[in-house]
Scaffold this active site. Structure first.
Site, PDB file in Angstrom:
ATOM      1  N   GLU A  40       0.849  -1.193   0.000  1.00  0.00           N
ATOM      2  CA  GLU A  40       0.000   0.000   0.000  1.00  0.00           C
ATOM      3  C   GLU A  40       0.882   1.240   0.000  1.00  0.00           C
ATOM      4  O   GLU A  40       1.741   1.389   0.872  1.00  0.00           O
ATOM      5  CB  GLU A  40      -0.913   0.042   1.219  1.00  0.00           C
ATOM      6  CG  GLU A  40      -1.808   1.287   1.209  1.00  0.00           C
ATOM      7  CD  GLU A  40      -2.534   1.529   2.518  1.00  0.00           C
ATOM      8  OE1 GLU A  40      -3.705   1.948   2.466  1.00  0.00           O
ATOM      9  OE2 GLU A  40      -1.935   1.315   3.584  1.00  0.00           O
ATOM     10  N   ARG A  42       0.928   4.963   0.806  1.00  0.00           N
ATOM     11  CA  ARG A  42       0.261   6.071   1.472  1.00  0.00           C
ATOM     12  C   ARG A  42       0.879   7.371   0.979  1.00  0.00           C
ATOM     13  O   ARG A  42       2.024   7.693   1.292  1.00  0.00           O
ATOM     14  CB  ARG A  42       0.417   5.938   2.987  1.00  0.00           C
ATOM     15  CG  ARG A  42      -0.545   4.961   3.642  1.00  0.00           C
ATOM     16  CD  ARG A  42      -1.943   5.538   3.812  1.00  0.00           C
ATOM     17  NE  ARG A  42      -1.924   6.749   4.613  1.00  0.00           N
ATOM     18  CZ  ARG A  42      -2.036   6.766   5.938  1.00  0.00           C
ATOM     19  NH1 ARG A  42      -2.192   5.656   6.613  1.00  0.00           N
ATOM     20  NH2 ARG A  42      -2.015   7.914   6.603  1.00  0.00           N
ATOM     21  N   ARG A  71      -5.007   9.163   2.493  1.00  0.00           N
ATOM     22  CA  ARG A  71      -5.788   9.141   3.727  1.00  0.00           C
ATOM     23  C   ARG A  71      -5.965  10.568   4.217  1.00  0.00           C
ATOM     24  O   ARG A  71      -4.995  11.236   4.575  1.00  0.00           O
ATOM     25  CB  ARG A  71      -5.087   8.281   4.790  1.00  0.00           C
ATOM     26  CG  ARG A  71      -5.853   8.155   6.077  1.00  0.00           C
ATOM     27  CD  ARG A  71      -7.132   7.307   5.926  1.00  0.00           C
ATOM     28  NE  ARG A  71      -6.809   5.937   5.534  1.00  0.00           N
ATOM     29  CZ  ARG A  71      -7.308   5.356   4.456  1.00  0.00           C
ATOM     30  NH1 ARG A  71      -8.153   6.004   3.657  1.00  0.00           N
ATOM     31  NH2 ARG A  71      -6.990   4.111   4.167  1.00  0.00           N
ATOM     32  N   GLU A  75     -10.202  10.942   8.195  1.00  0.00           N
ATOM     33  CA  GLU A  75     -10.088   9.496   8.393  1.00  0.00           C
ATOM     34  C   GLU A  75      -8.778   9.133   9.087  1.00  0.00           C
ATOM     35  O   GLU A  75      -8.320   7.999   9.004  1.00  0.00           O
ATOM     36  CB  GLU A  75     -10.182   8.770   7.050  1.00  0.00           C
ATOM     37  CG  GLU A  75     -11.556   8.770   6.436  1.00  0.00           C
ATOM     38  CD  GLU A  75     -12.434   7.632   6.948  1.00  0.00           C
ATOM     39  OE1 GLU A  75     -11.897   6.606   7.392  1.00  0.00           O
ATOM     40  OE2 GLU A  75     -13.659   7.789   6.907  1.00  0.00           O
ATOM     41  N   HIS A 132     -12.548   4.284   8.902  1.00  0.00           N
ATOM     42  CA  HIS A 132     -11.645   4.163  10.040  1.00  0.00           C
ATOM     43  C   HIS A 132     -12.221   4.881  11.249  1.00  0.00           C
ATOM     44  O   HIS A 132     -12.714   6.009  11.142  1.00  0.00           O
ATOM     45  CB  HIS A 132     -10.272   4.755   9.699  1.00  0.00           C
ATOM     46  CG  HIS A 132      -9.641   4.138   8.498  1.00  0.00           C
ATOM     47  ND1 HIS A 132     -10.027   4.465   7.222  1.00  0.00           N
ATOM     48  CD2 HIS A 132      -8.647   3.213   8.387  1.00  0.00           C
ATOM     49  CE1 HIS A 132      -9.301   3.762   6.370  1.00  0.00           C
ATOM     50  NE2 HIS A 132      -8.468   3.001   7.040  1.00  0.00           N
ATOM     51  N   LYS A 159     -13.169  -2.356   3.571  1.00  0.00           N
ATOM     52  CA  LYS A 159     -12.212  -2.313   4.670  1.00  0.00           C
ATOM     53  C   LYS A 159     -12.775  -1.500   5.831  1.00  0.00           C
ATOM     54  O   LYS A 159     -13.282  -0.390   5.634  1.00  0.00           O
ATOM     55  CB  LYS A 159     -10.893  -1.688   4.217  1.00  0.00           C
ATOM     56  CG  LYS A 159      -9.866  -1.535   5.336  1.00  0.00           C
ATOM     57  CD  LYS A 159      -8.683  -0.686   4.899  1.00  0.00           C
ATOM     58  CE  LYS A 159      -7.756  -0.382   6.078  1.00  0.00           C
ATOM     59  NZ  LYS A 159      -6.727   0.617   5.738  1.00  0.00           N
ATOM     60  N   ARG A 202      -5.604  -9.159  13.854  1.00  0.00           N
ATOM     61  CA  ARG A 202      -4.726  -9.110  12.687  1.00  0.00           C
ATOM     62  C   ARG A 202      -4.186 -10.499  12.347  1.00  0.00           C
ATOM     63  O   ARG A 202      -3.777 -10.749  11.213  1.00  0.00           O
ATOM     64  CB  ARG A 202      -3.578  -8.139  12.939  1.00  0.00           C
ATOM     65  CG  ARG A 202      -4.036  -6.701  13.161  1.00  0.00           C
ATOM     66  CD  ARG A 202      -2.853  -5.769  13.354  1.00  0.00           C
ATOM     67  NE  ARG A 202      -3.258  -4.395  13.593  1.00  0.00           N
ATOM     68  CZ  ARG A 202      -3.538  -3.500  12.642  1.00  0.00           C
ATOM     69  NH1 ARG A 202      -3.466  -3.849  11.379  1.00  0.00           N
ATOM     70  NH2 ARG A 202      -3.883  -2.263  12.957  1.00  0.00           N
ATOM     71  N   SER A 221       1.577   2.339   9.528  1.00  0.00           N
ATOM     72  CA  SER A 221       0.639   3.359   9.079  1.00  0.00           C
ATOM     73  C   SER A 221      -0.597   3.429   9.964  1.00  0.00           C
ATOM     74  O   SER A 221      -1.468   4.270   9.738  1.00  0.00           O
ATOM     75  CB  SER A 221       0.223   3.089   7.627  1.00  0.00           C
ATOM     76  OG  SER A 221      -0.415   1.823   7.512  1.00  0.00           O
TER      77      SER A 221
END
Length: 241
Positions: A40, A42, A71, A75, A132, A159, A202, A221
């Site tokens: 990912e 960011r 992001r 969020e 989030h 997600k 997780r 992150s």
């Protein structure tokens, strides 16, 4: 586009850096890491004017599936954009043709969410809807409805990340994941409870329907992301049980 399945959860490694040299080093490490299935990027910690160049450079360094994420501050991110600015930035990134999935913030304007979903699909990119909660864990039914609502609006991947106040909150996140999976079987979910109390989610999320989880090689992150090697070990042990 990206395919995810809870029967074999994937490990996502975030690239989270505030300088280009730091980001370049993280990208090289992620490409080398056998335990990293996806990456990912960011973009929000970096200057906005550099985002196109950054994406191009990371894409050149990464052959693994790449999720591109801006992001916003609402969020928990590091850039304050209006919905219009957010939409324009996401559209520009899609136009580069370098992403395999685009993170689309679910709590943004729903018309904008639909526009970005359609633009992602036209570009052959997975639409990853995300939400989030860094200060709380919503009610179980609310979390279930959120995940189902994302999928019903056309998310390829839904997600949800929440912050627990205790271990019971973490357990409720897993319950909501299982409920959403039961209501929309075969759809891809990524869910996690953050921080120390949520760490177990997780490792075992796949048993409840979460098809991916995040692990770190260097900078995290989000709170509670474990080292990727430890995460890989525990996921493998889970598959063996």
């Amino acid at each position: 586009m990206i395919e995810l399945h809870a029967e074999a959860p994937k490990i996502i490694v975030p690239l989270f850096a505030r300088t280009l040299p730091e980001l370049t080093a993280q990208a090289a490490a992620a490409q080398r890491a056998d335990a990293a299935d996806l990456v990912e990027l960011r973009l929000d910690p970096l200057p906005r004017q550099d985002w196109p160049t950054v994406l191009a450079q990371v894409r050149a360094a990464i052959t693994k599936p790449l999720i591109v994420t801006i992001r916003t501050a609402r969020e928990g991110g590091e850039v304050d954009l209006t919905p219009t600015e957010y939409g324009e930035a996401c559209q520009a990134l899609l136009a580069q043709g370098s992403a395999d999935a685009l993170d689309i913030e679910w709590l943004a304007d729903k018309t904008l969410t639909e526009e970005l979903r359609d633009a992602a699909h036209r570009a052959g990119v997975s639409a990853l809807f995300s939400e989030h909660h860094f200060g709380s864990t919503p009610d179980t039914g609310v979390m279930t409805d959120t995940l189902v609502g994302m999928l019903d609006l056309g998310a390829d991947i839904a997600k949800l990340a929440v912050m627990p106040r205790n271990r019971a909150d973490a357990a409720r996140l897993l319950l909501a994941t299982a409920q959403a999976t039961a209501q929309r079987p075969g759809k891809a979910l990524i869910t996690m409870s953050m921080g120390r109390d949520g760490a177990v989610t997780r490792y075992c999320g796949g048993a409840f329907g979460s098809a991916a989880t995040f692990g770190t090689l260097s900078a995290a992150s989000a709170p509670g992301q474990p080292p990727v090697t430890l995460l890989k070990e525990k996921l493998i042990l889970g598959e063996d049980l």
